[in-house]
Scaffold this motif. Structure first.
Motif, PDB file in Angstrom:
ATOM      1  N   GLU A 192      41.405  27.767  35.060  1.00 29.60           N
ATOM      2  CA  GLU A 192      42.658  27.243  34.784  1.00 29.60           C
ATOM      3  C   GLU A 192      43.276  26.680  36.018  1.00 29.60           C
ATOM      4  O   GLU A 192      43.599  27.507  36.999  1.00 29.60           O
ATOM      5  CB  GLU A 192      43.485  28.308  34.018  1.00 29.60           C
ATOM      6  N   ARG A 245      46.602  24.601  37.995  1.00 31.60           N
ATOM      7  CA  ARG A 245      48.042  24.391  37.998  1.00 31.60           C
ATOM      8  C   ARG A 245      47.720  22.635  37.987  1.00 31.60           C
ATOM      9  O   ARG A 245      47.004  22.110  39.011  1.00 31.60           O
ATOM     10  CB  ARG A 245      48.848  24.810  38.986  1.00 31.60           C
ATOM     11  N   TYR A 246      48.419  22.048  37.368  1.00 32.94           N
ATOM     12  CA  TYR A 246      48.314  20.617  37.581  1.00 32.94           C
ATOM     13  C   TYR A 246      49.784  20.043  37.634  1.00 32.94           C
ATOM     14  O   TYR A 246      50.290  19.248  36.634  1.00 32.94           O
ATOM     15  CB  TYR A 246      47.874  20.197  35.920  1.00 32.94           C
ATOM     16  N   TRP A 293      48.747  22.853  32.916  1.00 32.50           N
ATOM     17  CA  TRP A 293      47.474  23.598  33.491  1.00 32.50           C
ATOM     18  C   TRP A 293      46.480  22.589  32.941  1.00 32.50           C
ATOM     19  O   TRP A 293      46.325  22.096  31.881  1.00 32.50           O
ATOM     20  CB  TRP A 293      47.379  24.937  32.746  1.00 32.50           C
ATOM     21  N   SER A 301      42.570  23.014  32.019  1.00 34.01           N
ATOM     22  CA  SER A 301      41.685  23.960  31.581  1.00 34.01           C
ATOM     23  C   SER A 301      40.152  23.337  31.856  1.00 34.01           C
ATOM     24  O   SER A 301      39.997  22.151  31.447  1.00 34.01           O
ATOM     25  CB  SER A 301      41.889  24.367  30.191  1.00 34.01           C
TER      26      SER A 301
END
Length: 173
Positions: free
Chosen positions: A114, A116-117, A105, A107
């Protein structure tokens, strides 16, 4: 960087040429003025290297395949929320994440986001203005952060690119 002053610099730069070009093309679409000022800064650096007979710098610049003047590579590291104080406020940083991992995630507390990564994800924003960080992940993750350091533009005497605009017009200052 010290690693680009060594004997492996040409090999390193050739190895990162494709991701460098992808980040540059993305920037050309998202913030054309930043793209053009990046090109101008590298042209100025090339001129300075030539006039001061800095052979190694001239050679290295030939293989640097992006308009960004900084690449930070982060491996398996949690990055606490921060701002990039050495980057230019009006410029986009482009962050790309890759690897074999899950549950990552990004931030951005100042924007109350937040995100999703996931592997292959690319995010662009002003790292100087927007606080950001990446939580710890399960697995192996490599993050590439492309950005422009203000000091390089000052040294090359290239003014700031101005703010990105949705209407395609040039921003004023």
């Amino acid at each position: 960087s010290a690693s680009l002053k060594g004997p492996s610099s040409e090999d390193i730069l050739k190895a990162i040429a494709r991701p460098a070009a992808i980040a540059t093309v993305a920037l050309r679409v998202m913030h054309p003025q930043q793209y053009w000022t990046g090109l101008q800064a590298f042209a100025s650096l090339g001129d300075k290297a030539g006039s001061k007979e800095l052979l190694k710098m001239s050679e290295t610049l030939q293989y640097w395949a992006t308009v960004f003047n900084i690449l930070a590579i982060i491996c398996n590291w949690e990055t606490p929320n921060h701002r990039d104080h050495s980057s230019i406020p009006e410029c986009f940083n482009i962050l790309t994440s890759m690897g074999n991992y899950s549950n990552a995630w990004m931030s951005m507390p100042s924007l109350q986001l937040e995100l999703r990564y996931d592997p292959g994800c690319t995010i662009a924003f002003s790292g100087r203005i927007v606080r950001h960080g990446v939580h710890a992940v399960e697995g192996d993750r490599i993050g590439w952060a492309w950005y422009m350091r203000d000091a390089v533009h000052i040294y090359s005497r290239i003014p700031s690119c101005g703010w990105a605009r949705l209407d395609g017009k040039k921003s004023k200052g």
